[in-house]
Scaffold this motif. Structure first.
Motif, short mmCIF file in Angstrom:
data_model
loop_
_atom_site.label_atom_id
_atom_site.label_comp_id
_atom_site.label_asym_id
_atom_site.label_seq_id
_atom_site.Cartn_x
_atom_site.Cartn_y
_atom_site.Cartn_z
N PRO B 242 0.82 -1.22 0.00
CA PRO B 242 0.00 0.00 0.00
C PRO B 242 0.85 1.27 0.00
O PRO B 242 0.53 2.24 -0.70
N ALA B 243 1.95 1.25 0.75
CA ALA B 243 2.81 2.43 0.79
C ALA B 243 3.41 2.70 -0.58
O ALA B 243 3.43 3.84 -1.05
N ILE B 244 3.87 1.63 -1.25
CA ILE B 244 4.50 1.81 -2.56
C ILE B 244 3.49 2.27 -3.61
O ILE B 244 3.76 3.15 -4.41
N TYR B 245 2.31 1.65 -3.58
CA TYR B 245 1.34 1.93 -4.63
C TYR B 245 0.34 3.02 -4.26
O TYR B 245 -0.64 3.24 -4.97
N GLY B 246 0.56 3.68 -3.13
CA GLY B 246 -0.33 4.78 -2.76
C GLY B 246 -1.74 4.36 -2.42
O GLY B 246 -2.70 5.06 -2.70
N ILE B 247 -1.86 3.18 -1.80
CA ILE B 247 -3.17 2.70 -1.39
C ILE B 247 -3.40 3.12 0.06
O ILE B 247 -2.51 2.95 0.89
N PRO B 248 -4.56 3.70 0.37
CA PRO B 248 -4.78 4.16 1.74
C PRO B 248 -4.62 3.03 2.76
O PRO B 248 -5.05 1.90 2.51
#
Lengths: 396, 383
Positions: B242-248
């Motif tokens: 999530p951090a890498i792909y900008g997922i909340p």
């Protein structure tokens, strides 16, 4: 009796049939099991679009007017009001727990503000983490509340002295005729199912080919024996894969029978083309599996690589998230998967009734995949066959 | 204790020494982590190319089309003469929707008559179709509201009153969680729960199918080692991705573990039970490879659980992922507490107990006591 058939296609074909017979376990997984999964998926979507999704209301107004609005929301087929809550905190909790998909908040003094033209605000909080369901719920509540709002407008206008007709005319919006041309009842379930069944089948076909070709290759001098029985690499590979082509063709026909028979899906295009790309899809997927097997060398690695390659295929197909919105890598990667041209052809012919000429390039794309994967598999098979392996105690 | 740690190290060493297991339980997860989120990087549908047929050619029709074009989700790439041209562009996939403004659009509008606008699209590509219809709807509504306002003010009402008469209530929709409405944010975290389950089951099959249990303390240390390895993967897929792909991500690490540990225990138990049910390892792997998709669609994320026939929904819960996907999503993306997902945690533990019992009974039946450990594995490899 030792060699009832000369080396060639039929010899390998017969041998493969015997091998499938000898392993009922495997035969089950190639035949009845995909049929079962297709029936299962059909059953999952048999109820059609989701109905009566739960929503909660927080009614801070508590007047007959707010109750009327709640009744109108409840009356829409898509949602059902299942909970009346005291405040928004409880509402949020209910969404997090999964009891409801949305909470509608009616403000204090709504009726009073409405009658004194102060535009009270009604807020719908919906769970957007479950994107599809959240979308259905928020759309349905918005529509219900708009209808409610329009009713109030008419009432106020007529009480201001306008006639009923004049009032209706005054609030009438620009009507929009929505024609989902190619999916008449906006029957998204049917469309989804028609895409899911081939996706599952792609995995079956490729994994089936990968497993069975790899089983030959991991035996001592397996590639050599296979090519010897077939006379040369092409008839050997063709003889090996044809039993699976026939088996999966039956499965694909079964899936279509469910869609066109049970779900009564319309068919708009060319039947001949439909048969052609169905066969090509299976052949391309088999060649993909065979190619993976010749690269991997042993069964477990072949199955693993097939899983990595075909497992995420649905995401690349553009049925859920559209292909035109993808980055270059994802767009190109999808181009390697037989599922993508196949589903595109299916949409063209089954739903849209696209002219055949327009569909031909896509058909060529699918055929090219078959030639490339098949060609690479043959090349690698030949290479392996031309090198006798030093004898080992046993195949690993 | 030291013995136990050594036994765990030993189990991991054996895992890494086995090519198939290493590929499945390590390499393939890394490949999935790179590959799987790619189609969804765009997250939302933007600038869908559509084509317009303007049969009116009036100021009002041009204004209407301009409003559609100005929306984020849709771009009118061409205004063409006649439906056949538009249709050809549609079949060619140059355009994904057609909007047709009828000949007397402006005239009807000013007279207060029905001036129906037609929109055509593929109802099945629901994101494209939804974005397109929403853009057309918004344009129709905003233009309609202005015209109605003009009508009412020309009838003698003041602007504010006219405004409130047109929309007596203000409607606001607020997206709780995933505010952007990102498709990747919706699918990726859920899919990785399933990917972890399937690879763990496959790995166990590759290592143990048809084999007697590991001797002594290793019988317990081996699954514990797998659980620890997969806790690392939980952190990678549920936190790092999530951090890498900008997922909340609004979860709590301890709550995440409170769900993850019972889930991994249940999957381990199921894995060992499977190795005794299907003793040939390539058969187990095949069985698992083909199941990913159907399992995803009965987990209640892509399709609401209430809409799935009860007997399927009920039966699906014997697979740990069915309830776990939902619980992970609630914890990670919606900030649920342990209390909120307690029923899932209980179910996972119950599944764990059930599957361990099955694995234990089947094991003892397959390898009768006293000779289990030095029995030659009968059918790990079919000829």
């Amino acid at each position: 009796m030792a060699h009832p058939l000369p080396a060639g296609f039929w010899r390998v074909f017969r041998r493969e049939l015997r091998r499938i017979q000898a392993r009922p376990n495997l035969a089950f997984m190639l035949g009845p099991f995909p049929l079962f999964l297709m029936l299962l998926l059909s059953a999952v979507f048999s109820a059609g679009l989701p109905r009566n999704l739960s929503v909660a209301v927080v009614d801070n107004d508590g007047t007959s007017l707010s109750r009327q609005a709640i009744r109108m929301v409840d009356a829409t087929p898509d949602v059902t009001v299942t909970l009346q809550l005291a405040n928004l905190a409880e509402g949020k909790q209910a969404i997090i727990r999964g009891d409801v998909y949305a909470v509608i908040l009616f403000p204090e003094n709504m009726e009073r503000d409405l009658l004194s033209a102060r535009q009270p605000e009604v807020v719908t909080f919906y769970n957007n983490q479950l994107l599809t369901i959240g979308g259905i719920v928020s759309r349905a509540t918005r529509q219900a509340l708009s209808t409610f709002s329009a009713g109030v407008s008419v009432r106020v206008l007529t009480s201001n002295g306008l006639t009923q007709e004049a009032a209706l005319e005054a609030i009438r919006p620009i009507p929009l005729q929505q024609s989902p041309l190619f999916n008449p009842a906006l029957d998204y379930t049917q469309f989804l199912l028609a895409a899911l069944m081939p996706t599952v089948l792609l995995i079956f076909i490729s994994a089936g080919a990968a497993l069975n070709v790899a089983r030959d290759l991991q035996q001592h001098n397996g590639a050599r024996n296979l090519v010897r029985l077939g006379g040369s690499a092409l008839p050997a590979l063709a003889g090996k894969l044809t039993p699976y082509l026939l088996a999966f063709l039956l499965t694909l026909i079964f899936g279509d029978a469910i869609l066109f028979g049970y779900f009564d899906a319309p068919f708009q295009g060319s039947m001949l083309l439909h048969v052609a790309y169905s066969l090509l899809f299976i052949a391309s997927s088999l060649c993909l599996g065979a190619f993976i097997a010749t690269v991997a060398g042993d069964t477990v690695a072949a199955l693993g690589m097939t899983g990595v390659m075909t497992g995420p295929a649905f995401g690349f197909a553009g049925i859920s998230f559209p292909r035109i919105m993808m980055n270059n890598f994802a767009w190109a990667w999808g181009g390697f998967l037989p599922l993508i041209p196949y589903l595109q052809l299916r949409v063209d012919q089954v739903l849209r009734g696209t002219p055949i000429e327009t569909s031909l390039p896509t058909l060529g794309w699918l055929a090219l995949q078959m030639l490339v994967y098949g060609g690479l598999a043959l090349l690698l098979l030949k290479r392996k066959a031309s090198r006798p392996e030093p004898s080992k105690e046993a195949a690993t | 204790m030291k013995m136990f740690v050594l036994a765990m190290m030993d189990a991991l060493k054996r895992l890494f020494a086995n090519k198939g297991a290493r590929m499945t339980m390590v390499v393939s997860i890394l490949i999935y982590a790179c590959l799987y989120p790619q189609p969804y990087r765009g997250e939302v549908v933007r600038d869908v190319p559509i084509v317009a047929v303007d049969q009116d050619g009036s100021t009002a029709s041009r204004e209407f089309l301009r409003r559609i074009h100005n929306s984020d989700s849709v771009d009118i790439i061409a205004t063409v003469d006649g439906l056949p041209v538009a249709e050809a562009m549609f079949f060619d996939r140059q355009a994904y929707g057609v909007v047709i403004v009828p000949p007397s659009f402006e005239h009807d509008l000013l007279k207060g008559q029905n001036a129906p606008v037609a929109v055509y699209g593929d109802g099945g590509y629901f994101l494209i179709y939804g974005a397109f219809v929403a853009a057309a709807n918004n344009a129709a509504q905003s233009l309609g509201a202005e015209i109605r306002q003009q009508r009412l003010t020309s009838a003698g009402l003041d602007t504010d009153t006219a405004q409130t008469l047109i929309s007596p209530i203000n409607q606001t929709s607020v997206a709780l969680f995933n505010p952007q409405g990102g498709f990747g944010s919706y699918v990726v975290p859920a899919a990785f729960v399933l990917i972890l389950q399937q690879t763990l089951l496959m790995g166990i099959a590759i290592m143990h199918a048809g084999q007697p249990a590991r001797p002594g303390i290793q019988r317990v240390a081996t699954p514990v080692a797998y659980i620890l390895l997969y806790l690392v993967w939980i952190v990678v897929t549920q936190l790092a991705l999530p951090a890498i792909y900008g997922i909340p991500w609004i979860g709590n690490l301890w709550t995440l573990f409170a769900v993850a540990v019972p889930f991994l225990i249940a999957v381990n138990a199921m894995g060992f039970a499977l190795t005794h049910l299907i003793r040939n390892r390539e058969s187990v792997v095949f069985f698992l490879v083909v199941q990913g998709m159907p399992l995803f669609f009965i987990a209640g994320v892509a399709w609401p659980m209430e809409s799935i026939p009860w007997w399927i929904a009920w039966a699906a819960h014997i697979v740990p992922s069915t309830s776990a996907i939902d619980a992970f999503l609630r914890v990670d993306q919606m900030g649920a507490s342990v209390q909120d997902v307690l029923s899932t945690i209980r179910l996972q533990l119950a599944l764990a107990v059930g599957y361990w019992c099955i694995a234990y009974v089947l094991h003892d039946r397959q390898f009768p006591k006293g000779q289990g450990n030095h029995l030659k594995p009968a059918d790990t490899q079919a000829p």
